[in-house]
Design an enzyme around this catalytic site. Structure first.
Site, PDB file in Angstrom:
ATOM      1  N   LEU A 113       0.874  -1.176   0.000  1.00 46.15           N
ATOM      2  CA  LEU A 113       0.000   0.000   0.000  1.00 46.15           C
ATOM      3  C   LEU A 113       0.907   1.221   0.000  1.00 46.15           C
ATOM      4  CD1 LEU A 113      -2.607  -1.071   2.734  1.00 46.15           C
ATOM      5  CD2 LEU A 113      -2.972  -0.980   0.255  1.00 46.15           C
ATOM      6  N   ASP A 114       0.431   2.318  -0.570  1.00 48.92           N
ATOM      7  CA  ASP A 114       1.220   3.560  -0.595  1.00 48.92           C
ATOM      8  C   ASP A 114       1.447   4.060   0.823  1.00 48.92           C
ATOM      9  OD1 ASP A 114       1.098   3.434  -3.326  1.00 48.92           O
ATOM     10  OD2 ASP A 114      -0.582   4.842  -3.488  1.00 48.92           O
ATOM     11  N   GLN A 115       2.440   4.917   0.978  1.00 48.53           N
ATOM     12  CA  GLN A 115       2.758   5.399   2.335  1.00 48.53           C
ATOM     13  C   GLN A 115       1.568   6.103   2.980  1.00 48.53           C
ATOM     14  OE1 GLN A 115       3.099   8.610   3.750  1.00 48.53           O
ATOM     15  NE2 GLN A 115       3.020   9.746   1.832  1.00 48.53           N
ATOM     16  N   HIS A 196      -0.095   2.350  -7.744  1.00 52.47           N
ATOM     17  CA  HIS A 196      -0.959   3.522  -7.551  1.00 52.47           C
ATOM     18  C   HIS A 196      -2.294   3.379  -8.296  1.00 52.47           C
ATOM     19  CE1 HIS A 196       2.192   5.509  -5.479  1.00 52.47           C
ATOM     20  NE2 HIS A 196       2.801   6.075  -6.507  1.00 52.47           N
ATOM     21  N   LYS A 199      -5.378   5.647  -7.345  1.00 51.26           N
ATOM     22  CA  LYS A 199      -5.093   7.067  -7.598  1.00 51.26           C
ATOM     23  C   LYS A 199      -5.082   7.353  -9.097  1.00 51.26           C
ATOM     24  CE  LYS A 199      -2.546   7.637  -3.311  1.00 51.26           C
ATOM     25  NZ  LYS A 199      -1.269   7.475  -2.662  1.00 51.26           N
TER      26      LYS A 199
END
Ligand code: URA
Length: 244
Positions: A113-115, A196, A199
């Site tokens: 998962l993204d930060q 991503h 997004k």
């Protein structure tokens, strides 16, 4: 299985360290329902289901480790993070030191998962499980709660379901489901995990992700009583829900 080998398999360090822990009286094992201290590191025990304590902390033997972590914002899923603390720092040392085929590898995150993304993250040292949960070919649904900058229109929802083209791939990617929660919030279900992806899908329909939270994988939801940063073992019932 000898007690020192049990401790080694559960990530308590190399065998010499494990036998030292026992010999120094730091280990208790559950025998016939009672915790008993032992200094015999070669004590032969049935590992399956064994409960034990190391320096007062309770553990249970698991041949393979399956863990759920509530990933907080501002953490990276990498072992070698570049700008934020690693999620692995949230796990106790034995989970990071479990040996796998004689190499100390510990549990590995199932996908990333993204930060800034929060929510449900699985970790395991079972390679088949990791593959089954993360391979796009297995179509395991993952549900993301998306807070969008602009109101999400019916046309946007339609396009997310029909498929949008992302810059690195001519093949459109589509959401398996898209449920409007309120004007700026949707639950988006994906069965693959491109870089991503949420997004970029929102950007492709002219919107922007302001907050992203994964709350469901397969049939397993992030438990309501967990706080960001907390972890727990997956139960047999959790694993069943993941398979469903
Ligand atoms: N999609 C994203 O854009 N980020 C995540 O962290 C997960 C899915």
């Amino acid at each position: 299985m000898q007690l020192q080998d049990i401790l080694y398999s559960q990530g308590f360090g190399i065998r010499r360290v494990c036998s030292g822990l026992v010999q120094q009286g730091w280990v208790e094992v559950c025998v016939e329902g009672e915790m008993q201290r032992t200094t015999d590191s070669a004590l032969d025990l049935e590992p399956e289901g064994l409960k034990f304590r190391v320096q007062g902390v309770a553990w249970e033997y698991y041949e393979k480790g399956y863990v759920l972590l509530y990933k907080p914002a501002g953490t990276e899923c990498s072992q070698k993070p570049s700008a934020h603390p690693s999620i692995y720092t949230l796990l106790p040392a034995p989970l990071r030191q479990r040996p796998n085929k004689n190499a100390i590898q510990g549990l590995q995150a199932v996908g990333r998962l993204d930060q800034d993304t929060t929510g449900l993250l699985l970790l395991s040292d079972d390679g088949q499980f990791i593959h089954r949960m993360s391979s796009p070919k297995k179509h395991v649904p993952k549900v993301y709660r998306v807070a969008a900058k602009h109101a999400v229109t019916a046309q946007m929802v339609e396009r997310l379901l029909a498929g949008v083209v992302l810059d690195d791939d001519p093949k459109p990617v589509r959401a398996a489901a898209c449920v409007q929660v309120d004007e700026h919030t949707i639950d988006l279900t994906l069965t693959e995990g491109k870089y991503h992806q949420v997004k970029r899908m929102l950007a492709a329909v002219g919107n922007r992700v302001e907050g992203l939270h994964r709350w469901k994988i397969g049939g397993l939801e992030l438990p309501a009583d967990m706080q960001p940063g907390q972890w727990r073992w997956l139960t047999a019932a959790d694993l069943e829900l993941l398979r469903a």
